[in-house]
Design a protein around this motif. Structure first.
Motif, mmCIF file in Angstrom:
data_model
loop_
_atom_site.group_PDB
_atom_site.id
_atom_site.type_symbol
_atom_site.label_atom_id
_atom_site.label_comp_id
_atom_site.label_asym_id
_atom_site.label_seq_id
_atom_site.Cartn_x
_atom_site.Cartn_y
_atom_site.Cartn_z
ATOM 1 N N HIS A 254 -20.145 -45.378 -78.009
ATOM 2 C CA HIS A 254 -19.107 -45.399 -79.049
ATOM 3 C C HIS A 254 -17.784 -45.874 -78.460
ATOM 4 C CE1 HIS A 254 -21.770 -43.845 -81.940
ATOM 5 N NE2 HIS A 254 -21.523 -42.547 -81.843
ATOM 6 N N GLN A 257 -17.400 -49.389 -78.251
ATOM 7 C CA GLN A 257 -17.346 -50.035 -79.566
ATOM 8 C C GLN A 257 -18.703 -50.585 -80.011
ATOM 9 O OE1 GLN A 257 -13.894 -50.007 -81.030
ATOM 10 N NE2 GLN A 257 -14.039 -48.588 -79.306
ATOM 11 N N GLN A 258 -19.777 -49.982 -79.532
ATOM 12 C CA GLN A 258 -21.105 -50.485 -79.855
ATOM 13 C C GLN A 258 -21.701 -49.747 -81.053
ATOM 14 O OE1 GLN A 258 -22.403 -53.260 -78.045
ATOM 15 N NE2 GLN A 258 -20.235 -53.124 -77.485
ATOM 16 N N ARG A 283 -17.324 -57.180 -78.974
ATOM 17 C CA ARG A 283 -16.575 -56.132 -79.658
ATOM 18 C C ARG A 283 -15.424 -55.607 -78.796
ATOM 19 N NH1 ARG A 283 -18.779 -52.660 -83.736
ATOM 20 N NH2 ARG A 283 -20.458 -53.671 -84.906
ATOM 21 N N LEU A 284 -15.488 -55.877 -77.494
ATOM 22 C CA LEU A 284 -14.449 -55.412 -76.575
ATOM 23 C C LEU A 284 -13.416 -56.487 -76.270
ATOM 24 C CD1 LEU A 284 -16.850 -53.636 -74.074
ATOM 25 C CD2 LEU A 284 -15.347 -52.517 -75.718
ATOM 26 N N VAL A 290 -8.943 -47.921 -75.038
ATOM 27 C CA VAL A 290 -9.603 -47.241 -76.151
ATOM 28 C C VAL A 290 -9.373 -45.745 -75.970
ATOM 29 C CG1 VAL A 290 -11.786 -46.693 -77.278
ATOM 30 C CG2 VAL A 290 -11.383 -49.001 -76.434
ATOM 31 N N ILE A 295 -12.843 -42.474 -81.482
ATOM 32 C CA ILE A 295 -14.260 -42.748 -81.690
ATOM 33 C C ILE A 295 -14.600 -42.562 -83.164
ATOM 34 C CG2 ILE A 295 -16.611 -42.054 -81.102
ATOM 35 C CD1 ILE A 295 -15.431 -40.885 -78.533
ATOM 36 N N ASN A 298 -20.872 -43.891 -85.888
ATOM 37 C CA ASN A 298 -21.500 -45.010 -86.581
ATOM 38 C C ASN A 298 -23.014 -44.917 -86.500
ATOM 39 O OD1 ASN A 298 -21.774 -45.553 -83.877
ATOM 40 N ND2 ASN A 298 -20.526 -47.424 -83.896
#
Length: 299
Positions: A254, A257-258, A283-284, A290, A295, A298
């Motif tokens: 998470h 960003q996955q 995504r990064l 971050v 978080i 998802n």
């Protein structure tokens, strides 16, 4: 002409147990290697023996194993005799080119200097005085295309200055050792945190001087706590040794960003397989940090 097989690495320092920030680094490098059908290696960067904690290396390997990650080749240790000999050989090569000099400057003397001013470059140093070994830099602008942060460049002479390749206590410096080790292990891409990105141009400079190949680089955003501090041992990030491996792996993904669907089998192996299948490093792209609190679930 076929491209060389992908070889990546995770290189923790055995100065304590693995924490979440380090696990994120391990997961990012692991997924990137596996997504390229590549080899993933673990290197213990125990160069600074003054900071090494007894047993921390095995604890790190145990935590990685609990999370389903194993080095594809024997773990390299920088304190191995053959590694020390390799660093000395590289040091000798630089010295033979007339690119190194003794430096007696203390950290206190340089505390207000953002760039090393070359104080000792033309100074004759007494052999009975403690000194480090600095490498001369040039006014050349070094550039590289970072896989996550885009084009980067740095003028070492004006932005860094001559830098140490051997410390006053006789230990080889990180910049030299990591370059020699990456070449020895045939690393094709270095995936690591953005907090280390400032070292990259120095490492490329060393690779060129030593006639070593330069791997690709990809620097993912640093993970921060509620106070915007990097999750690190220095900032007392809690160890994840006793955490549920599936839960902490999902947390790491998470933070990277996955968008990874939760597998039917809630095991680290199944989660990593899903992460590799859905791995999206783009995504990064462009992210510098971050916060752990940002978080978004998802599943």
């Amino acid at each position: 002409m076929s491209q060389a097989p992908y070889r990546g690495r995770f290189a923790p320092s055995p100065t304590g147990d693995l924490h979440l920030g380090s696990l994120v680094a391990a997961v990012a490098s692991y997924c990137q290697a596996r997504a390229h059908d590549g080899v993933w290696l673990v290197r213990m960067e125990d160069l600074d023996e003054t900071r090494t904690v007894s047993g921390a290396d095995q604890q790190i390997l145990n935590t990685l194993a609990r999370c389903g990650m194993y080095s594809d080749e024997p773990v390299m240790y920088q304190t191995q005799a053959d590694r020390q000999a390799a660093y000395q050989q590289a040091h000798n090569a630089l010295r033979s080119k007339g690119l190194t000099y003794h430096c007696v400057c203390s950290r206190k003397q340089l505390a207000d200097q953002a760039v090393y001013p070359g104080t000792c470059r033309q100074r004759t140093t007494r052999t009975d005085t403690l000194y480090s070994i600095r490498l001369q830099t040039t006014d050349e602008v070094i550039q590289f295309d970072d896989g996550m942060q885009g084009n980067q460049q740095q003028n070492l002479a004006t932005q860094v200055g001559d830098f140490n390749i051997k410390r006053k206590d006789g230990l080889f410096a990180y910049q030299l050792a990591v370059v020699v080790d990456d070449a020895a292990q045939g690393i094709t891409e270095v995936v690591r945190g953005i907090d280390i990105m400032d070292s990259t141009c120095r490492q490329i400079y060393l690779q060129r001087l030593l006639d070593l190949p330069s791997p690709k680089y990809a620097h993912f955003p640093v993970i921060t706590d509620a106070h915007d501090h990097k999750l690190s041992k220095q900032n007392h990030a809690p160890a994840i040794t006793e955490e549920d491996p599936f839960t902490v792996l999902r947390l790491a993904l998470h933070l990277l960003q996955q968008a990874v669907p939760t597998p039917q089998r809630r095991t680290p192996k199944a989660l990593l397989e899903a992460a590799i299948k859905h791995w999206q490093p783009d995504r990064l792209r462009g992210l510098a940090a971050v916060p752990q609190s940002a978080i978004e679930a998802n599943d």
